[in-house]
Structure formats: structure tokens, C-alpha cells
Design an enzyme around this catalytic site. Structure first.
Site, PDB file in Angstrom:
ATOM      1  N   HIS A 163      69.567  51.382 -12.206  1.00 42.72           N
ATOM      2  CA  HIS A 163      69.977  52.718 -11.730  1.00 42.72           C
ATOM      3  C   HIS A 163      70.572  53.537 -12.865  1.00 42.72           C
ATOM      4  O   HIS A 163      70.925  53.024 -13.931  1.00 42.72           O
ATOM      5  CB  HIS A 163      70.975  52.600 -10.577  1.00 42.72           C
ATOM      6  CG  HIS A 163      72.303  51.974 -10.952  1.00 42.72           C
ATOM      7  ND1 HIS A 163      73.300  52.679 -11.592  1.00 42.72           N
ATOM      8  CD2 HIS A 163      72.796  50.721 -10.759  1.00 42.72           C
ATOM      9  CE1 HIS A 163      74.351  51.896 -11.772  1.00 42.72           C
ATOM     10  NE2 HIS A 163      74.072  50.693 -11.290  1.00 42.72           N
ATOM     11  N   CYS A 178      74.599  45.225 -11.965  1.00 43.73           N
ATOM     12  CA  CYS A 178      73.349  45.979 -12.032  1.00 43.73           C
ATOM     13  C   CYS A 178      72.939  46.255 -13.475  1.00 43.73           C
ATOM     14  O   CYS A 178      73.672  45.967 -14.415  1.00 43.73           O
ATOM     15  CB  CYS A 178      73.490  47.304 -11.286  1.00 43.73           C
ATOM     16  SG  CYS A 178      73.636  47.116  -9.483  1.00 43.73           S
TER      17      CYS A 178
END
EC number: 2.-.-.-
Length: 203
Positions: free
Chosen positions: A161, A177
Site C-alpha cells: 500500500h 505491510c
């Protein structure tokens, strides 16, 4: 008079050797994926180096693009609650955020309508661990490594992301992440499809 020494062959030079070694590594990874996951395409594969903090797009066996990224501040690991980035073979399970404005903040994968201030200084910190611009939600492909039980990447909400802390890219910074620059994640989002294979390695 100094004796002239011949230039060593190009393939004996360190840079050439590194390139050759890198090509061999890519070939090995692609062939391994074809053998282990024959129902998935290897035309495009994402390779994430968790130590060098970089991601490569491999197209038809060749590295076509490279991006600076950040994995977890706590390093690599698959356990639930570890706040580490899992290793092994994944696939893109869902693509979220098509058309959202650069810097859009997502909460629980929902567009909040708010735009983050993008921080580019190495010492600048956001007020939250914001997920911005686009989301590529990863699912593990290897049981007991990143799939199932307490090591399931999908259940851990492991994404590729955008981040509002762009100045921290190139070092461990996330809670698990894979972070990218916002424009980079837009570009990547448009290049790959769901079920694209993603390999996360420690080197």
C-alpha cells in the site's frame, strides 16, 4: 616503463558477475513458481527483498521495474501479532482503491474521503499508520509458512500500500505491510492483476 596488463574479460568483473547472479536467481524463482504453482501465471511476478527494501517486477523472466519500499520495522516473520512482514510465496488476493485520489486514506479497506499530508523528510512521522492511495491485499500460498493457523498473511491483513511517510522508505518502518510511494503504488496497481504471484525473500 610500467607493464601494460590486459583488461580482464567482462564476465569476470564484479558488476557483470552480480548481474549474472541476479539473472540466475530470477530464473530459479520463476522456474520454482512454475513447478510449485502451475495454475498461476509467471508472466508477471513481484519479488520483494526484505533486507534491501526493494521490490522488482519480473516480466517474462526479466526485471522490468524496481521500487524502493519498506517492510516491517520489526523485520521478517509470519506469526500473528508479530508486526513483522511474512516471507514466502503470496498472491494478490484483492485490489482495492481504483481511481482514488493520490494520498487517500483507507480505514479497514474503506475510502475515508480524507487526503493525507505526504511526509518526505526522513525524520518526519505521521500521526497514524495510514494506508493510502491503493491496496494490494496479499494471501499466503504456503501452508504453515504464510497460510493457515497463526501465520496466515490474509488474516493478518498484509498489504502492499501507499504511505504518508515516504521519507522513511528504504528502511523497516511498517507494522507488517509493504509500503510504497503513493505514485509508485498507483503505477504498480495498474500493472498487475489479482492472482499475480508475490515472493517475499530475506535476501
Amino acid at each position: 616503463m610500467a607493464e601494460d596488463f590486459p583488461m580482464p574479460p567482462l564476465n569476470s568483473l564484479p558488476q557483470a558477475a552480480a548481474v549474472e547472479q541476479g539473472k540466475a536467481s530470477v530464473d530459479f524463482i520463476v522456474q520454482d513458481l512454475q513447478r510449485r504453482f502451475p495454475s498461476y501465471s509467471t508472466e508477471r511476478v513481484l519479488l520483494i527483498d526484505g533486507i534491501k527494501q526493494k521490490m522488482e517486477l519480473i516480466e517474462n523472466g526479466q526485471v522490468s521495474q524496481t521500487w524502493v519500499i519498506s517492510v516491517a520495522q520489526k523485520g521478517l516473520g509470519s506469526l500473528k501479532g508479530s508486526e513483522q512482514t511474512p516471507t514466502g510465496v503470496h498472491r494478490i488476493a484483492q485490489k482495492i482503491g481504483a481511481g482514488a485520489e493520490l494520498g487517500t486514506i483507507f480505514k479497514a479497506r474503506q475510502n475515508t474521503g480524507r487526503i493525507a499530508e505526504i511526509l518526505t523528510g526522513a525524520d518526519e512521522r505521521s500521526t497514524g499508520d495510514n494506508v493510502t492511495t491503493r491496496i494490494l491485499w496479499l494471501a499466503g500460498m504456503e501452508p504453515n509458512v504464510n497460510k493457515g493457523g497463526n501465520v496466515d498473511s490474509y488474516e493478518r491483513y498484509i498489504y502492499i500500500h501507499g504511505t504518508d511517510e515516504e521519507g522513511r522508505l528504504g528502511q523497516g518502518a511498517s507494522h507488517g505491510c509493504i509500503r510504497m510511494k503513493n505514485q509508485d503504488v498507483i503505477d504498480l496497481f495498474d500493472l498487475v492483476s489479482e492472482d499475480t504471484l508475490v515472493v517475499i525473500t530475506p535476501n
